[in-house]
Enzyme design. Structure first.
Site, PDB file in Angstrom:
ATOM      1  N   LYS A  25     -44.133 -23.652 -26.342  1.00  0.00           N
ATOM      2  CA  LYS A  25     -45.371 -23.964 -24.906  1.00  0.00           C
ATOM      3  C   LYS A  25     -46.356 -23.457 -24.463  1.00  0.00           C
ATOM      4  O   LYS A  25     -47.099 -23.436 -24.238  1.00  0.00           O
ATOM      5  CB  LYS A  25     -44.104 -25.264 -23.900  1.00  0.00           C
TER       6      LYS A  25
ATOM      7  N   CYS B 207     -51.821 -26.338 -16.434  1.00  0.00           N
ATOM      8  CA  CYS B 207     -51.439 -26.139 -17.734  1.00  0.00           C
ATOM      9  C   CYS B 207     -51.768 -24.369 -17.404  1.00  0.00           C
ATOM     10  O   CYS B 207     -50.903 -23.218 -17.781  1.00  0.00           O
ATOM     11  CB  CYS B 207     -50.991 -26.386 -18.737  1.00  0.00           C
TER      12      CYS B 207
HETATM   13  N1  SAJ Z   1     -62.015 -26.260 -20.987  1.00  0.00           N
HETATM   14  C1  SAJ Z   1     -63.233 -25.638 -21.801  1.00  0.00           C
HETATM   15  N2  SAJ Z   1     -63.442 -25.791 -22.888  1.00  0.00           N
HETATM   16  C2  SAJ Z   1     -62.347 -26.341 -23.905  1.00  0.00           C
HETATM   17  C3  SAJ Z   1     -61.394 -26.617 -23.372  1.00  0.00           C
HETATM   18  C4  SAJ Z   1     -60.905 -27.075 -21.574  1.00  0.00           C
HETATM   19  O1  SAJ Z   1     -63.431 -24.707 -20.569  1.00  0.00           O
HETATM   20  O2  SAJ Z   1     -63.616 -26.451 -24.752  1.00  0.00           O
HETATM   21  C5  SAJ Z   1     -61.756 -25.924 -19.945  1.00  0.00           C
HETATM   22  C6  SAJ Z   1     -61.688 -27.426 -19.060  1.00  0.00           C
HETATM   23  O3  SAJ Z   1     -62.853 -27.867 -18.581  1.00  0.00           O
HETATM   24  C7  SAJ Z   1     -60.245 -27.885 -18.172  1.00  0.00           C
HETATM   25  C8  SAJ Z   1     -59.390 -26.193 -18.913  1.00  0.00           C
HETATM   26  O4  SAJ Z   1     -60.329 -25.758 -19.626  1.00  0.00           O
HETATM   27  O5  SAJ Z   1     -60.824 -27.273 -16.969  1.00  0.00           O
HETATM   28  C9  SAJ Z   1     -58.404 -27.448 -19.194  1.00  0.00           C
HETATM   29  O6  SAJ Z   1     -58.724 -28.703 -19.926  1.00  0.00           O
HETATM   30  P1  SAJ Z   1     -57.763 -28.749 -21.434  1.00  0.00           P
HETATM   31  O7  SAJ Z   1     -58.842 -29.545 -21.990  1.00  0.00           O
HETATM   32  O8  SAJ Z   1     -56.418 -27.667 -21.912  1.00  0.00           O
HETATM   33  O9  SAJ Z   1     -56.941 -29.324 -20.611  1.00  0.00           O
HETATM   34  P2  SAJ Z   1     -55.372 -29.715 -19.960  1.00  0.00           P
HETATM   35  O10 SAJ Z   1     -55.990 -28.199 -18.352  1.00  0.00           O
HETATM   36  O11 SAJ Z   1     -55.291 -31.375 -19.255  1.00  0.00           O
HETATM   37  O12 SAJ Z   1     -53.848 -28.865 -20.966  1.00  0.00           O
HETATM   38  C10 SAJ Z   1     -53.972 -30.460 -21.635  1.00  0.00           C
HETATM   39  C11 SAJ Z   1     -52.228 -28.826 -21.980  1.00  0.00           C
HETATM   40  N3  SAJ Z   1     -51.298 -29.737 -22.212  1.00  0.00           N
HETATM   41  C12 SAJ Z   1     -50.135 -29.849 -21.698  1.00  0.00           C
HETATM   42  O13 SAJ Z   1     -50.366 -28.227 -21.169  1.00  0.00           O
HETATM   43  C13 SAJ Z   1     -48.922 -30.543 -22.668  1.00  0.00           C
HETATM   44  C14 SAJ Z   1     -52.940 -28.513 -23.297  1.00  0.00           C
HETATM   45  O14 SAJ Z   1     -52.064 -28.586 -24.083  1.00  0.00           O
HETATM   46  C15 SAJ Z   1     -53.495 -30.012 -23.807  1.00  0.00           C
HETATM   47  O15 SAJ Z   1     -53.960 -29.251 -25.582  1.00  0.00           O
HETATM   48  C16 SAJ Z   1     -54.563 -29.852 -23.559  1.00  0.00           C
HETATM   49  O16 SAJ Z   1     -54.370 -30.849 -22.254  1.00  0.00           O
HETATM   50  C17 SAJ Z   1     -55.352 -30.828 -23.959  1.00  0.00           C
HETATM   51  O17 SAJ Z   1     -55.377 -31.031 -25.611  1.00  0.00           O
HETATM   52  O18 SAJ Z   1     -56.145 -32.016 -23.715  1.00  0.00           O
END
Ligand code: SAJ
Length: 463
Positions: free
Chosen positions: A222, A276
């Site tokens: 994780k 996360c």
């Molecule tokens: N972000 C970027 N560029 C990207 C992807 C994300 O700047 O290419 C930013 C987003 O704007 C945000 C942050 O990163 O501010 C996090 O975004 P995220 O898409 O990772 O969403 P989270 O925080 O909800 O991450 C969760 C995580 N899930 C768990 O921990 C169970 C992550 O492992 C998943 O990969 C992610 O969701 C997902 O894929 O949606």
């Protein structure tokens, strides 16, 4: 009770399950276990949250499809009950622990919630019960923190008087119930038989893969998966900075790079928010305990944490070039959630951008259609402003009448950190458009005001 007897009770849905921590992970888990037939007891310290849940009302904000309805159903049926009293957990055969595991200002794991939950649980844990930690934890935590605490407070030995495992949660805001059913999970057991017993429990609602392993492997999986994402986002952000300095367009570059097999450059942005990704890399790094010099994971965190400052630099240089110092400027910040079409503001980069703009003397108006208190009229927020900065690509922003909005601005500077606009798009004809990782501003608008300061403005990155 032996693990074989526990597995039989699980298979017959007769096992009584406790869930400690009824937040965005524990509550949907408790509802799901109740839905598939387990008598489920939820435990939370917050009496108001417990009261809400027992009244069949979800305390979780934001759009979580199906959760409110399921909660109402399982509380009315009596299959789920919430309490503040650990005493009620005494009869549980399985107890899941889903409490927060943040990091402190020095990026060290902060386990107050985890240790107090395990200590309280240990006082009441039944003979032969199975404890499964779902919170994201530093590799080594089960063995070095949870196990000793439970042995001390139960007075029993692991794998004799109780069993222990780690099955890290994999849920995302907005998709909690869906993720619980579809995401593959890793069942890390203190013994192989424990891991198999965990599979029997999770198979009751998980349609994804259920892999077994030892606890440290589950802890690593994780924290590595989220550190991996953070490092890859940092790479995209650093490429964006390079593109700005050489006049490239990172959005086009990443599209073309990703045509190459085995490449997947993620999206640059104004920073990394959420519950996360900003914290899990530090949980992973803590496993090194200073024994190995970690360079990449901390550096990626620094790159991502530096993006809000870069956005402020883009705004400042864009304003200066248009004859408007940032001090005294009116800036419309569009998007305050950390993710598009979400109301979740935890660790949102927007918070840092706003704070830095205010410290530069700007007057800032933040708008977010999903965040209560910020759902102002977006046209009013932009009217008379000197800069509209798009920090979150909520779908509603793309649908705005930008040609008309731009004419209402005092200074027509638009800073786009999510590539909402294509330069060639007509809406931006009359604006100075600065796009993160592509910059622009190479053709001031027809109605741009001369640089009233008379000084040569600093060049925007890439100019
Ligand atoms: N972000 C970027 N560029 C990207 C992807 C994300 O700047 O290419 C930013 C987003 O704007 C945000 C942050 O990163 O501010 C996090 O975004 P995220 O898409 O990772 O969403 P989270 O925080 O909800 O991450 C969760 C995580 N899930 C768990 O921990 C169970 C992550 O492992 C998943 O990969 C992610 O969701 C997902 O894929 O949606």
């Amino acid at each position: 009770m032996t693990l074989a007897e526990l597995r039989a009770k699980i298979d017959r849905r007769e096992a009584r399950v406790g869930v400690i921590g009824l937040g965005y992970v524990g509550l949907p888990v408790a509802c799901t276990l109740a839905r598939v037939g387990f008598h489920t007891l939820g435990v939370d310290l917050k009496a108001d949250r417990v009261a809400h849940i027992n009244a069949g009302m979800s305390p979780i904000e934001g759009d979580e499809p199906g959760l409110a309805e399921l909660l109402a159903e399982v509380t009315v049926s009596g299959r789920l009950r919430a309490t503040c009293d650990y005493e009620d957990v005494r009869t549980a055969d399985v107890v899941l622990v889903s409490v927060e595991t943040p990091v402190d200002d020095d990026h060290r794991p902060e386990y107050r919630s985890l240790t107090s939950a395990c200590s309280a649980l240990g006082q009441v844990l039944g003979e032969g019960a199975l404890v499964i930690v779902e919170s994201t934890i530093t590799p080594g935590t089960i063995d070095q923190v949870v196990r000793p605490l439970l042995e001390e407070t139960t007075g029993r030995q692991l794998n004799k008087g109780f069993y222990l495992g780690h099955c890290p949660e994999r849920v995302m805001p907005g998709h909690l119930l869906e993720n619980l059913g579809t995401m593959s999970r890793i069942c890390g057991g203190s013994t192989a038989e424990t891991a198999e017993t965990m599979v029997a429990l999770y198979r009751s609602y998980v349609r994804g893969d259920l892999d077994t392993a030892d606890c440290v492997t589950a802890e690593l999986v994780k924290t590595v998966e989220n550190a991996y994402r953070d490092v890859n986002i940092a790479f995209a952000n650093e490429v964006a900075l390079i593109c700005e300095s050489v006049g490239g367009d990172v959005w086009r570059v990443r599209e073309l790079v990703n045509k190459s097999p085995g490449r997947n450059v993620l999206l640059p942005g104004p920073g990394v928010g959420g519950h996360c990704i900003p914290k899990d890399p530090w949980l992973l790094a803590a496993a090194a305990k200073g024994s190995i010099p970690l360079r990449l994971i901390p550096a990626a965190r620094a790159v991502n944490d530096g993006m809000p400052q870069h956005v402020v630099d883009l705004i400042t240089s864009g304003l200066h070039r248009l004859g408007r110092p940032v001090s005294g400027a009116r800036v419309a910040v569009l998007g305050y959630a950390y993710l598009e079409n979400s109301d979740d503001t935890r660790n949102s980069p927007s918070e840092s951008v706003v704070a830095q703009l205010v410290s530069c003397g700007a007057t800032v108006l933040a708008q977010d259609p999903y965040v209560s208190g910020l759902n102002r009229d977006v046209e009013e927020v932009i009217a008379g402003s000197d800069c509209a900065v798009i920090l979150v690509n909520h779908r509603s922003y793309a649908a705005l009448d930008w040609p008309r909005l731009i004419t209402s601005m005092r200074t027509p500077l638009v800073v786009d950190t999510r590539r909402l606009f294509r330069d060639e798009a007509p809406p931006m004809r009359d604006a100075c458009l600065l796009t993160l990782g592509a910059v622009g501003l190479d053709r001031p608008p027809t109605n741009s005001k001369p640089d009233s300061t008379g000084t040569t403005p600093p060049r925007a990155p890439g100019e």
